[in-house]
Design a protein around this motif. Structure first.
Motif, mmCIF file in Angstrom:
data_model
loop_
_atom_site.group_PDB
_atom_site.id
_atom_site.type_symbol
_atom_site.label_atom_id
_atom_site.label_comp_id
_atom_site.label_asym_id
_atom_site.label_seq_id
_atom_site.Cartn_x
_atom_site.Cartn_y
_atom_site.Cartn_z
ATOM 1 N N GLY A 35 -5.874 -5.139 -15.160
ATOM 2 C CA GLY A 35 -5.647 -5.077 -13.704
ATOM 3 C C GLY A 35 -4.441 -4.253 -13.307
ATOM 4 N N TYR A 36 -3.955 -3.377 -14.212
ATOM 5 C CA TYR A 36 -2.783 -2.551 -13.876
ATOM 6 C C TYR A 36 -3.189 -1.264 -13.167
ATOM 7 C CZ TYR A 36 -0.617 -5.334 -17.635
ATOM 8 O OH TYR A 36 -0.175 -6.335 -18.434
ATOM 9 N N ALA A 37 -4.328 -0.704 -13.619
ATOM 10 C CA ALA A 37 -4.682 0.653 -13.175
ATOM 11 C C ALA A 37 -5.222 0.652 -11.748
ATOM 12 C CB ALA A 37 -5.714 1.241 -14.130
ATOM 13 N N GLU A 38 -5.105 1.807 -11.097
ATOM 14 C CA GLU A 38 -5.719 2.006 -9.776
ATOM 15 C C GLU A 38 -7.234 2.049 -9.938
ATOM 16 O OE1 GLU A 38 -3.791 2.382 -6.789
ATOM 17 O OE2 GLU A 38 -2.429 1.565 -8.274
ATOM 18 N N ASN A 60 0.817 -1.212 0.000
ATOM 19 C CA ASN A 60 0.000 0.000 0.000
ATOM 20 C C ASN A 60 0.858 1.272 0.000
ATOM 21 O OD1 ASN A 60 -1.737 2.084 0.705
ATOM 22 N ND2 ASN A 60 -2.968 0.797 2.060
ATOM 23 N N LYS A 61 1.081 1.824 -1.209
ATOM 24 C CA LYS A 61 1.992 2.987 -1.302
ATOM 25 C C LYS A 61 1.432 4.244 -0.656
ATOM 26 C CE LYS A 61 -0.158 2.203 -5.317
ATOM 27 N NZ LYS A 61 -0.195 1.176 -6.337
ATOM 28 N N GLU A 62 0.090 4.408 -0.673
ATOM 29 C CA GLU A 62 -0.483 5.592 -0.010
ATOM 30 C C GLU A 62 -0.141 5.551 1.478
ATOM 31 O OE1 GLU A 62 -2.348 3.529 -1.894
ATOM 32 O OE2 GLU A 62 -3.836 4.621 -3.068
ATOM 33 N N ALA A 71 8.467 -6.211 -13.983
ATOM 34 C CA ALA A 71 7.022 -5.981 -14.062
ATOM 35 C C ALA A 71 6.595 -5.055 -12.921
ATOM 36 C CB ALA A 71 6.284 -7.301 -13.980
ATOM 37 N N GLY A 72 6.077 -3.883 -13.283
ATOM 38 C CA GLY A 72 5.798 -2.860 -12.281
ATOM 39 C C GLY A 72 4.382 -2.882 -11.743
ATOM 40 N N ALA A 73 3.529 -3.701 -12.315
ATOM 41 C CA ALA A 73 2.142 -3.775 -11.843
ATOM 42 C C ALA A 73 1.601 -5.134 -12.229
ATOM 43 C CB ALA A 73 1.310 -2.659 -12.467
ATOM 44 N N GLY A 74 0.419 -5.446 -11.708
ATOM 45 C CA GLY A 74 -0.204 -6.732 -12.046
ATOM 46 C C GLY A 74 -0.246 -7.635 -10.835
ATOM 47 N N ILE A 130 10.768 4.933 -13.946
ATOM 48 C CA ILE A 130 9.432 4.754 -14.521
ATOM 49 C C ILE A 130 8.714 3.923 -13.482
ATOM 50 C CG2 ILE A 130 8.144 3.649 -16.391
ATOM 51 C CD1 ILE A 130 10.529 4.346 -18.228
ATOM 52 N N LEU A 131 7.819 4.581 -12.726
ATOM 53 C CA LEU A 131 7.292 3.985 -11.503
ATOM 54 C C LEU A 131 5.820 3.627 -11.609
ATOM 55 C CD1 LEU A 131 8.988 6.503 -9.052
ATOM 56 C CD2 LEU A 131 9.709 4.166 -9.518
ATOM 57 N N ASN A 132 5.228 3.872 -12.773
ATOM 58 C CA ASN A 132 3.805 3.562 -12.923
ATOM 59 C C ASN A 132 3.593 2.766 -14.198
ATOM 60 O OD1 ASN A 132 0.941 4.498 -14.110
ATOM 61 N ND2 ASN A 132 0.860 4.403 -11.884
ATOM 62 N N GLY A 133 3.123 1.527 -14.024
ATOM 63 C CA GLY A 133 2.950 0.620 -15.166
ATOM 64 C C GLY A 133 1.859 1.087 -16.115
ATOM 65 N N THR A 134 0.767 1.613 -15.544
ATOM 66 C CA THR A 134 -0.369 2.021 -16.376
ATOM 67 C C THR A 134 0.028 3.126 -17.350
ATOM 68 O OG1 THR A 134 -1.860 1.449 -14.590
ATOM 69 C CG2 THR A 134 -2.737 2.936 -16.249
HETATM 70 N N1 HSE Z 1 -1.553 1.390 -10.786
HETATM 71 C C1 HSE Z 1 -0.208 1.037 -10.457
HETATM 72 C C2 HSE Z 1 0.616 1.047 -11.737
HETATM 73 C C3 HSE Z 1 -0.201 -0.338 -9.826
HETATM 74 O O1 HSE Z 1 0.033 1.133 -12.809
HETATM 75 O O2 HSE Z 1 1.837 1.020 -11.663
HETATM 76 C C4 HSE Z 1 1.095 -0.697 -9.195
HETATM 77 O O3 HSE Z 1 1.440 0.162 -8.149
#
Ligand code: HSE
Length: 404
Positions: free
Chosen positions: A182-185, A99-101, A294-297, A152-156
């Motif tokens: 399933g990548y996006a918040e 949980n990054k927040e 892989a930064g998300a998923g 590059i810290l956001n996969g979406t």
């Molecule tokens: N929504 C975030 C991203 C999920 O796209 O990187 C991973 O923190």
């Protein structure tokens, strides 16, 4: 045997249960004892799911069960996660979270509480999904002064920018695809406006300097204003457009920013495409290192969470020291931060001369078949100098910071 509980059975929570099932034997071997998923907490029911029999709706059942030694918090958001995590640590349970927040806002305090209670607060999955970066910063790069982190810290957003650049797809179509994968918040504004990357660079910066870097202090821009014309100029400049979270330490001070950047193709971050993330770290004695993956998923993030669970099992009764004090790190005023700038301007009469005069030289970029506007790359300028020069010429259509 060590009993654990998972809070939240969404994408990451179900991934954690799946990873524990899939790699049960090797995970138990590495932890040195059996890890047993005793409870899953969620408001919802999951009839027919493997976790149906261990599902609970009341957190107190987990909190008051002294046999639960590790709590995995993968609910997201600050509330009620903060109270759940804090009370677990105070009860002598280690916590592993994605949980990054929560980590960006309360990391320093939760680390302190964990230390006082001889347990651990671990958050490998909070930055970079499956990429190991928290543990390396905490344990492997301790000989260095970290002078720069750029990632590059956001996969979406990387997925969106890559598809816009390579497949010519429009923003909304690609965002929808990222959500389906399933990548996006839950609220994609957090991704596309840069807020997610902002929290992640705040966490990395805090670990790098050992003090609290408040995410509210970090100048943050998202990718919603990037257009297909920007990609045409980027092609012409042999560059990529990426959303970069960065922090730098210099004699002038500590600066941090999240913004789209046009980066030349030789830059190590330029070739990081799709949902992949990468974090470039510069140490004063080590030099450059880069972490990529892989930064998300679901499964990459769950893999990082479970690696923390294994670490927590291996350190039952001992606190792994993490240096991140609640004392705040002041950031340089963004107006004093230096960059080069790529701008698109209306091609009014005399514009090229005006650009040269206002910015003291730079590079004109013209696109074939486009006559009503031109591109221009400035030299190194402070933000306040750029703003004054841009105001003086007028006709600026857009700006992206440039790293040649
Ligand atoms: N929504 C975030 C991203 C999920 O796209 O990187 C991973 O923190």
């Amino acid at each position: 045997m060590v009993n654990i509980a998972v809070l939240g059975y969404g994408t990451v929570g179900s991934g954690v249960a799946e990873v524990l099932r899939t790699n049960q034997e090797s995970i138990n071997n590495r932890a040195g004892q059996e890890i047993n998923l005793k409870y899953v907490l969620d408001l919802r029911d999951f009839p027919g799911d493997a976790v149906e029999k261990i599902l609970v709706h009341d957190y107190d059942i987990i909190l008051n069960d002294d046999d639960v030694k590790i709590v995995v918090e993968v609910m997201g958001g600050v509330n009620p996660a903060y109270n759940f995590v804090k009370s677990a640590l105070l009860k002598g349970k280690s916590v592993c979270t994605s949980n990054k927040e929560l980590v960006a806002k309360h990391g320093a305090e939760l680390i302190e509480i964990a230390k006082e209670n001889r347990v651990n607060f671990l958050f490998e999955a909070s930055v970079g999904g499956g990429i190991p970066i928290i543990r390396p910063l905490n344990q492997s790069l301790t000989a260095d002064e970290i002078v720069e982190i750029s990632g590059i810290l956001n996969g979406t957003t990387n997925f969106i920018l890559t598809s816009m650049s390579k497949d010519g797809l429009d923003f909304d179509t690609v965002l929808k695809k990222a959500q389906e994968l399933g990548y996006a918040e839950r609220n994609p504004e957090a991704d596309v406006e840069g807020y997610d990357a902002c929290r992640k660079i705040a966490i990395l910066s805090s670990l790098a300097c050992g003090h609290q870097v408040d995410y509210e202090d970090i100048h943050t821009e998202g990718i919603t204003k990037i257009t297909d014309m920007d990609f045409r100029y980027a092609d012409k400049l042999d560059a990529a457009i990426k959303l970069i979270g960065s922090s730098r330490k210099s004699e002038k001070g500590f600066c941090a920013m999240v913004a789209p950047r046009m980066i030349c193709s030789e830059h190590p971050l330029a070739g990081v495409n799709g949902v992949m993330n990468a974090i470039f770290v510069k140490g004063n004695v080590l030099g450059d290192v880069m972490f990529y993956g892989a930064g998300a998923g679901k499964l990459p993030t769950a893999s990082a969470v479970v690696s923390d669970v294994v670490d927590a099992v291996k350190h039952i009764g001992t606190n792994i020291m993490t240096i991140w004090s609640t004392e705040k790190m002041p950031l340089l005023d963004v107006k004093d931060v230096e960059s080069r700038f790529f701008i698109r301007v209306k091609n009014d009469d005399g514009m090229q001369d005006k650009l040269e005069a206002a910015f003291g030289g730079g590079e004109i970029v013209a696109l074939d078949g486009v006559s009503d506007e031109i591109g221009f790359v400035t030299g190194m300028l402070k933000e306040r100098e750029y703003e004054a020069a841009a105001d003086s010429i007028g006709g600026v259509i857009s700006m992206i910071r440039y790293e040649g």
